[in-house]
Design a protein around this motif. Structure first.
Motif, PDB file in Angstrom:
ATOM      1  N   PRO A 122       0.818  -1.222   0.000  1.00 41.35           N
ATOM      2  CA  PRO A 122       0.000   0.000   0.000  1.00 41.35           C
ATOM      3  C   PRO A 122       0.849   1.268   0.000  1.00 41.35           C
ATOM      4  CG  PRO A 122      -0.937  -1.591   1.504  1.00 41.35           C
ATOM      5  CD  PRO A 122       0.385  -2.154   1.029  1.00 41.35           C
ATOM      6  N   ARG A 123       1.882   1.301   0.814  1.00 36.41           N
ATOM      7  CA  ARG A 123       2.785   2.454   0.870  1.00 36.41           C
ATOM      8  C   ARG A 123       3.527   2.628  -0.448  1.00 36.41           C
ATOM      9  NH1 ARG A 123       6.804   1.327   5.607  1.00 36.41           N
ATOM     10  NH2 ARG A 123       7.661   3.260   4.805  1.00 36.41           N
ATOM     11  N   LEU A 124       4.053   1.525  -0.963  1.00 41.35           N
ATOM     12  CA  LEU A 124       4.847   1.584  -2.182  1.00 41.35           C
ATOM     13  C   LEU A 124       4.011   2.028  -3.381  1.00 41.35           C
ATOM     14  CD1 LEU A 124       6.821  -1.726  -1.620  1.00 41.35           C
ATOM     15  CD2 LEU A 124       7.780   0.586  -1.588  1.00 41.35           C
ATOM     16  N   ALA A 125       2.825   1.466  -3.506  1.00 39.38           N
ATOM     17  CA  ALA A 125       1.962   1.814  -4.640  1.00 39.38           C
ATOM     18  C   ALA A 125       1.511   3.261  -4.567  1.00 39.38           C
ATOM     19  CB  ALA A 125       0.761   0.867  -4.691  1.00 39.38           C
ATOM     20  N   ALA A 126       1.208   3.737  -3.363  1.00 41.08           N
ATOM     21  CA  ALA A 126       0.800   5.140  -3.216  1.00 41.08           C
ATOM     22  C   ALA A 126       1.935   6.078  -3.607  1.00 41.08           C
ATOM     23  CB  ALA A 126       0.353   5.402  -1.784  1.00 41.08           C
ATOM     24  N   ALA A 127       3.146   5.746  -3.181  1.00 38.72           N
ATOM     25  CA  ALA A 127       4.294   6.586  -3.526  1.00 38.72           C
ATOM     26  C   ALA A 127       4.543   6.560  -5.030  1.00 38.72           C
ATOM     27  CB  ALA A 127       5.536   6.119  -2.769  1.00 38.72           C
ATOM     28  N   LEU A 143       8.455  -0.853 -10.205  1.00 38.69           N
ATOM     29  CA  LEU A 143       8.365  -0.709  -8.750  1.00 38.69           C
ATOM     30  C   LEU A 143       8.980  -1.924  -8.056  1.00 38.69           C
ATOM     31  CD1 LEU A 143       7.452   0.848  -6.265  1.00 38.69           C
ATOM     32  CD2 LEU A 143       5.205  -0.235  -6.506  1.00 38.69           C
ATOM     33  N   GLY A 144       8.708  -3.105  -8.570  1.00 36.84           N
ATOM     34  CA  GLY A 144       9.294  -4.313  -7.999  1.00 36.84           C
ATOM     35  C   GLY A 144      10.811  -4.291  -8.052  1.00 36.84           C
ATOM     36  N   GLY A 145      11.354  -3.844  -9.176  1.00 37.40           N
ATOM     37  CA  GLY A 145      12.807  -3.748  -9.309  1.00 37.40           C
ATOM     38  C   GLY A 145      13.409  -2.745  -8.349  1.00 37.40           C
ATOM     39  N   LEU A 146      12.745  -1.610  -8.186  1.00 37.77           N
ATOM     40  CA  LEU A 146      13.238  -0.599  -7.248  1.00 37.77           C
ATOM     41  C   LEU A 146      13.222  -1.118  -5.808  1.00 37.77           C
ATOM     42  CD1 LEU A 146      11.495   2.553  -8.753  1.00 37.77           C
ATOM     43  CD2 LEU A 146      13.945   2.015  -8.803  1.00 37.77           C
ATOM     44  N   THR A 147      12.191  -1.871  -5.471  1.00 38.75           N
ATOM     45  CA  THR A 147      12.143  -2.418  -4.109  1.00 38.75           C
ATOM     46  C   THR A 147      13.241  -3.460  -3.894  1.00 38.75           C
ATOM     47  OG1 THR A 147      10.477  -4.098  -4.682  1.00 38.75           O
ATOM     48  CG2 THR A 147       9.672  -1.988  -3.824  1.00 38.75           C
ATOM     49  N   GLN A 148      13.586  -4.196  -4.949  1.00 37.62           N
ATOM     50  CA  GLN A 148      14.680  -5.171  -4.829  1.00 37.62           C
ATOM     51  C   GLN A 148      15.995  -4.454  -4.531  1.00 37.62           C
ATOM     52  OE1 GLN A 148      14.350  -8.436  -4.667  1.00 37.62           O
ATOM     53  NE2 GLN A 148      12.163  -8.204  -5.004  1.00 37.62           N
ATOM     54  N   ILE A 149      16.248  -3.382  -5.250  1.00 43.19           N
ATOM     55  CA  ILE A 149      17.479  -2.613  -5.046  1.00 43.19           C
ATOM     56  C   ILE A 149      17.503  -2.025  -3.637  1.00 43.19           C
ATOM     57  CG2 ILE A 149      18.745  -0.541  -5.760  1.00 43.19           C
ATOM     58  CD1 ILE A 149      17.629  -1.144  -8.643  1.00 43.19           C
ATOM     59  N   ALA A 150      16.369  -1.468  -3.219  1.00 43.45           N
ATOM     60  CA  ALA A 150      16.304  -0.863  -1.891  1.00 43.45           C
ATOM     61  C   ALA A 150      16.502  -1.906  -0.796  1.00 43.45           C
ATOM     62  CB  ALA A 150      14.970  -0.146  -1.701  1.00 43.45           C
ATOM     63  N   LYS A 151      15.942  -3.079  -0.964  1.00 39.84           N
ATOM     64  CA  LYS A 151      16.052  -4.119   0.066  1.00 39.84           C
ATOM     65  C   LYS A 151      17.486  -4.605   0.204  1.00 39.84           C
ATOM     66  CE  LYS A 151      14.355  -7.170   3.013  1.00 39.84           C
ATOM     67  NZ  LYS A 151      15.515  -7.728   3.645  1.00 39.84           N
ATOM     68  N   ALA A 161      10.786  -0.136   2.040  1.00 43.53           N
ATOM     69  CA  ALA A 161       9.628   0.645   1.601  1.00 43.53           C
ATOM     70  C   ALA A 161       9.842   2.130   1.877  1.00 43.53           C
ATOM     71  CB  ALA A 161       8.360   0.145   2.291  1.00 43.53           C
ATOM     72  N   THR A 162      10.392   2.448   3.041  1.00 44.20           N
ATOM     73  CA  THR A 162      10.678   3.839   3.383  1.00 44.20           C
ATOM     74  C   THR A 162      11.696   4.435   2.412  1.00 44.20           C
ATOM     75  OG1 THR A 162      10.153   3.443   5.695  1.00 44.20           O
ATOM     76  CG2 THR A 162      11.513   5.384   5.205  1.00 44.20           C
ATOM     77  N   ALA A 163      12.701   3.643   2.054  1.00 46.91           N
ATOM     78  CA  ALA A 163      13.729   4.104   1.117  1.00 46.91           C
ATOM     79  C   ALA A 163      13.121   4.404  -0.263  1.00 46.91           C
ATOM     80  CB  ALA A 163      14.852   3.077   0.995  1.00 46.91           C
ATOM     81  N   VAL A 164      12.240   3.544  -0.725  1.00 44.59           N
ATOM     82  CA  VAL A 164      11.605   3.764  -2.028  1.00 44.59           C
ATOM     83  C   VAL A 164      10.702   4.983  -1.968  1.00 44.59           C
ATOM     84  CG1 VAL A 164       9.987   2.791  -3.727  1.00 44.59           C
ATOM     85  CG2 VAL A 164      11.803   1.354  -2.760  1.00 44.59           C
ATOM     86  N   GLU A 165       9.950   5.123  -0.887  1.00 41.21           N
ATOM     87  CA  GLU A 165       9.099   6.313  -0.724  1.00 41.21           C
ATOM     88  C   GLU A 165       9.951   7.585  -0.751  1.00 41.21           C
ATOM     89  OE1 GLU A 165       5.335   5.314   2.101  1.00 41.21           O
ATOM     90  OE2 GLU A 165       7.299   5.184   3.035  1.00 41.21           O
ATOM     91  N   ALA A 166      11.064   7.561  -0.035  1.00 41.78           N
ATOM     92  CA  ALA A 166      11.947   8.732   0.013  1.00 41.78           C
ATOM     93  C   ALA A 166      12.520   9.042  -1.355  1.00 41.78           C
ATOM     94  CB  ALA A 166      13.052   8.507   1.032  1.00 41.78           C
ATOM     95  N   MET A 167      12.885   7.992  -2.096  1.00 39.91           N
ATOM     96  CA  MET A 167      13.418   8.208  -3.446  1.00 39.91           C
ATOM     97  C   MET A 167      12.388   8.895  -4.339  1.00 39.91           C
ATOM     98  SD  MET A 167      14.358   5.510  -6.403  1.00 39.91           S
ATOM     99  CE  MET A 167      12.628   5.204  -6.549  1.00 39.91           C
ATOM    100  N   PHE A 168      11.154   8.397  -4.313  1.00 42.74           N
ATOM    101  CA  PHE A 168      10.111   9.034  -5.125  1.00 42.74           C
ATOM    102  C   PHE A 168       9.884  10.484  -4.684  1.00 42.74           C
ATOM    103  CE2 PHE A 168       8.269   4.664  -6.110  1.00 42.74           C
ATOM    104  CZ  PHE A 168       8.686   4.698  -7.428  1.00 42.74           C
ATOM    105  N   ARG A 169       9.888  10.726  -3.403  1.00 41.98           N
ATOM    106  CA  ARG A 169       9.686  12.059  -2.876  1.00 41.98           C
ATOM    107  C   ARG A 169      10.796  13.000  -3.357  1.00 41.98           C
ATOM    108  NH1 ARG A 169       8.376  10.412   1.820  1.00 41.98           N
ATOM    109  NH2 ARG A 169      10.471  10.338   2.656  1.00 41.98           N
ATOM    110  N   GLN A 170      12.045  12.540  -3.315  1.00 44.98           N
ATOM    111  CA  GLN A 170      13.185  13.354  -3.744  1.00 44.98           C
ATOM    112  C   GLN A 170      13.157  13.602  -5.250  1.00 44.98           C
ATOM    113  OE1 GLN A 170      15.352  15.004  -1.782  1.00 44.98           O
ATOM    114  NE2 GLN A 170      14.055  14.265  -0.131  1.00 44.98           N
TER     115      GLN A 170
END
Length: 171
Positions: A122-127, A143-151, A161-170
């Motif tokens: 839910p967090r990832l999709a919203a971001a 999105l799946g690939g970005l989460t793999q890199i972040a993990k 998830a927080t890292a991906v959200e922050a990346m989109f925000r930046q």
């Protein structure tokens, strides 16, 4: 009964709860490791987010299959599917199955398995939607690939998830 009543739209007749129960039992019987009660909870989770019992009924087999294949909770999978439905415009059963398969296989090859990602979706999709990530299966794969890199760079699913959200925000 609760699902039948809560999913009814204005002026619509409720779906017979006995029919829903038979559908849940049939799906559970066809999917090892799943229960009718679990399928019912998953359908309820999808309906709570989307208001679409018709879609949840048609895709409950996808939820159950993905949950069994990934070891994830079927309710988390249904919640993730609701986010894909709403934020990535994945409405067809075949497309949902393809999107979930892509996320499952990315998880098996990478660090962020779907059983962990589903609760964070839910967090990832919203971001991703706020950022304007492509809709459809292509956006889900990105999105799946970005989460793999972040993990790989973080310790927990929540941190990824927080890292991906922050990346989109930046960005």
């Amino acid at each position: 009964n609760r699902l039948s009543i809560s999913a009814r739209g204005a002026g619509q007749e409720a779906v017979d709860p006995k029919i829903l129960q038979k559908e849940f039992e049939k799906t559970a019987a066809a999917t090892p490791g799943q229960t009718a009660a679990g399928i019912a909870e998953a359908v309820q989770a999808f309906v709570t987010k989307t208001g679409r019992l018709d879609v949840a009924r048609s895709q409950q087999g996808v939820f159950a299959t993905v949950a069994s294949a990934s070891g994830a909770n079927v309710t988390d999978i249904a919640g993730a599917a609701a986010d894909l439905f709403q934020k990535f415009d994945i409405t067809k059963m075949e497309d949902m199955a393809d999107a979930m398969a892509a996320l499952t296989f990315q998880g098996k090859r990478g660090a962020f398995e779907l059983k962990d990602a589903a609760s964070q979706f839910p967090r990832l999709a919203a971001a991703a939607a706020s950022f304007g990530l492509d809709k459809g299966i292509g956006g889900v794969r990105t999105l799946g690939g970005l989460t793999q890199i972040a993990k790989e760079s973080t310790g927990s699913p929540e941190q990824a998830a927080t890292a991906v959200e922050a990346m989109f925000r930046q960005l």
